[in-house]
Design an enzyme around this catalytic site. Sequence first.
Site, PDB file in Angstrom:
ATOM      1  N   LYS A 178       6.177 -10.103   5.574  1.00 39.46           N
ATOM      2  CA  LYS A 178       5.598  -9.693   4.287  1.00 39.46           C
ATOM      3  C   LYS A 178       6.098 -10.593   3.167  1.00 39.46           C
ATOM      4  O   LYS A 178       7.311 -10.751   2.991  1.00 39.46           O
ATOM      5  CB  LYS A 178       6.003  -8.245   3.984  1.00 39.46           C
ATOM      6  N   ASP A 195       1.957 -12.226   5.299  1.00 40.27           N
ATOM      7  CA  ASP A 195       1.062 -11.232   4.704  1.00 40.27           C
ATOM      8  C   ASP A 195       1.471 -10.953   3.271  1.00 40.27           C
ATOM      9  O   ASP A 195       2.505 -10.348   3.014  1.00 40.27           O
ATOM     10  CB  ASP A 195       1.098  -9.939   5.523  1.00 40.27           C
ATOM     11  N   GLU A 236      -2.274 -13.950   5.208  1.00 38.56           N
ATOM     12  CA  GLU A 236      -3.139 -12.769   5.123  1.00 38.56           C
ATOM     13  C   GLU A 236      -3.245 -12.294   3.668  1.00 38.56           C
ATOM     14  O   GLU A 236      -2.220 -12.138   2.994  1.00 38.56           O
ATOM     15  CB  GLU A 236      -2.494 -11.696   6.010  1.00 38.56           C
ATOM     16  N   ASP A 261      -7.667  -9.021   4.619  1.00 31.99           N
ATOM     17  CA  ASP A 261      -7.257  -7.703   5.116  1.00 31.99           C
ATOM     18  C   ASP A 261      -7.727  -6.604   4.152  1.00 31.99           C
ATOM     19  O   ASP A 261      -8.752  -5.958   4.390  1.00 31.99           O
ATOM     20  CB  ASP A 261      -5.731  -7.686   5.308  1.00 31.99           C
ATOM     21  N   LYS A 307      -8.454  -3.007  10.687  1.00 40.87           N
ATOM     22  CA  LYS A 307      -7.654  -1.824  10.986  1.00 40.87           C
ATOM     23  C   LYS A 307      -8.617  -0.730  11.425  1.00 40.87           C
ATOM     24  O   LYS A 307      -9.234  -0.068  10.580  1.00 40.87           O
ATOM     25  CB  LYS A 307      -6.871  -1.409   9.741  1.00 40.87           C
TER      26      LYS A 307
HETATM   27  O1  LIG Z   1      -1.061  -6.020  11.014  1.00 40.87           O
HETATM   28  C1  LIG Z   1       0.074  -5.944  11.490  1.00 40.87           C
HETATM   29  O2  LIG Z   1       0.547  -6.848  12.170  1.00 40.87           O
HETATM   30  C2  LIG Z   1       0.938  -4.735  11.277  1.00 40.87           C
HETATM   31  C3  LIG Z   1       0.373  -3.690  10.374  1.00 40.87           C
HETATM   32  C4  LIG Z   1       0.448  -4.007   8.919  1.00 40.87           C
HETATM   33  O3  LIG Z   1       0.903  -5.051   8.532  1.00 40.87           O
HETATM   34  C5  LIG Z   1       0.034  -2.975   7.981  1.00 40.87           C
HETATM   35  C6  LIG Z   1       0.247  -1.650   8.335  1.00 40.87           C
HETATM   36  C7  LIG Z   1      -0.097  -0.623   7.493  1.00 40.87           C
HETATM   37  C8  LIG Z   1      -0.656  -0.911   6.268  1.00 40.87           C
HETATM   38  C9  LIG Z   1      -0.892  -2.235   5.897  1.00 40.87           C
HETATM   39  C10 LIG Z   1      -0.561  -3.276   6.748  1.00 40.87           C
HETATM   40  C11 LIG Z   1      -0.957  -4.660   6.339  1.00 40.87           C
HETATM   41  O4  LIG Z   1      -1.441  -5.455   7.137  1.00 40.87           O
HETATM   42  O5  LIG Z   1      -0.848  -4.970   5.170  1.00 40.87           O
HETATM   43 MG   LIG Z   2      -2.175  -7.022   5.706  1.00 40.78          MG
END
Ligand SMILES: O=C(O)CCC(=O)c1ccccc1C(=O)O
Ligand SMILES: [Mg+2]
Length: 352
Positions: A170, A199, A233, A258, A282
Site C-alpha cells: 500500500k 496500490d 493500482e 480498482d 472484487k
Molecule cells: O487485492 C489484493 O491483493 C488484496 C485486497 C485489497 O488490497 C483490498 C481489500 C479490501 C479493500 C480494498 C482493497 C484494495 O485493493 O484496495
Molecule cells: Mg486496490
Amino acid sequence: MHYQFQFRPYRRRFVRSLTTSHGVWDTREGIILKLTDDLGKVGWGEIAPISWFGSENLEQALLFCRQLPEIVTDETIFSIPDELPACQFGFESAVWGVGSREWRVGKHQGVGNEEAGEDNSTLSSLSLNPKSKIQNPKSLTYSALLPAGEEALEVWQTLWQQGDRTFKWKIGVYPVAEELRIFQRLAQTLPSLTKLRLDANGGLSYEEANLWLWTCDNVKANSTLTVEIEFIEQPLSVDKFDSMLELSYCYNTAIALDESVATFNQLKTCYQKGWRGIFVIKPGIVGSPSRLRQFCWECEVDAVFSSVFETSIGRKAALQLAVELSRHNRALGFGVNHFFAEEEEIWLKNLW
Ligand SMILES: O=C(O)CCC(=O)c1ccccc1C(=O)O
Ligand SMILES: [Mg+2]
C-alpha cells in the site's frame, strides 16, 4: 425455483488493521445467507459490502434482507437493483451453491466428494479451507498483501517463507519521499523473480503518480534489480479517469484500475471509454456474477481478482469466478489470511 431464506449479520475484527489512503479499516461487517430449496438442498452466500469503495453499506444490505419474504424466488434474486451490488453477489452465489457439488462437501478433505447423502445444511458440515477446495487446472497463485510503510520490509519475509512470491504494498499513505525511500529498499532486497504490485488507493496527486511511474520504469531498466513491478493500482482518484488513461500510455509500468471499476457499471463504462489495461475486480462488491462472467469473456478483460476481506463463504464463490476468468497468470489478490485470526471455521460454526 423458490427457496427458504435465512440470514445472519456478523462482525469480525482483523488481527491487524488495514491502512490505505482512505484511512484505517479494522472490522469487517457482513451478512451470511442461507437458501434452502424444496428438496432441502442448501446454498450459502455472503454479503460483504465496502461502502467507502462504492458499494452499498451494511445498513442498506440489512434493510434489503429484512424486507424480503421468508420464501424467495430466482426472479427476486435476479432482479436485485444495481444499487445493491454486494447483495447481488451474495444471493446469486447462494443460488449457484444450491445446485452445486462445490458446497456438498462433508467431513472429508478434498473436492468433489461424490458420496450420496452428503449434508451441507449446517456450517459445521462444510469444510472451509479455500485453498483445498478449488479444483483448478492452472495452479493458483496468490498475491500477499503487505502493510503500508516500513512494516512491509519485515512482513514480506515471513510471507516469503510461507511461499508467497507476489506481493502488494500500500502506498499513498505516508509522504511520497518517505515511501520512495522504502520502495528502493524493498526493490533492492526482494529476491529475484518476485513480483511487486503497488496500490495507491487513489491517493496520489498527478505529479506523485508520474514520479512513481517514472521510478518503477527505472527499476525495470536497471539490470541489477530483478524484482518485477507488475503494476501500480489506482494511482489517482476515481474522478481522474482521463489522466490515468493518459498515464497508461506514457510509461512502461502498467496501471490497474480498482476503485474506478468497483461496480459493474463502472467497469463497463471504463471499458467503453477505452481502458484496455488491467482491471482489479472484487467479485464481492462488483455485482451479479453471471453478468460479470459474460462481460469478462466477451471483452477478454485483463482481470486481477481481489478480496474484500470476506469469509470463506464469499471467498469460495469469488475464487470460482477468479479461476474461470483470470488471464495472463495473474496472481489472485486473496493473500490476506494474515489479517484474520485462525480458526475461521470455528468462528463461522458459532455464528450459525
Ligand atoms: O487485492 C489484493 O491483493 C488484496 C485486497 C485489497 O488490497 C483490498 C481489500 C479490501 C479493500 C480494498 C482493497 C484494495 O485493493 O484496495
Ligand atoms: Mg486496490
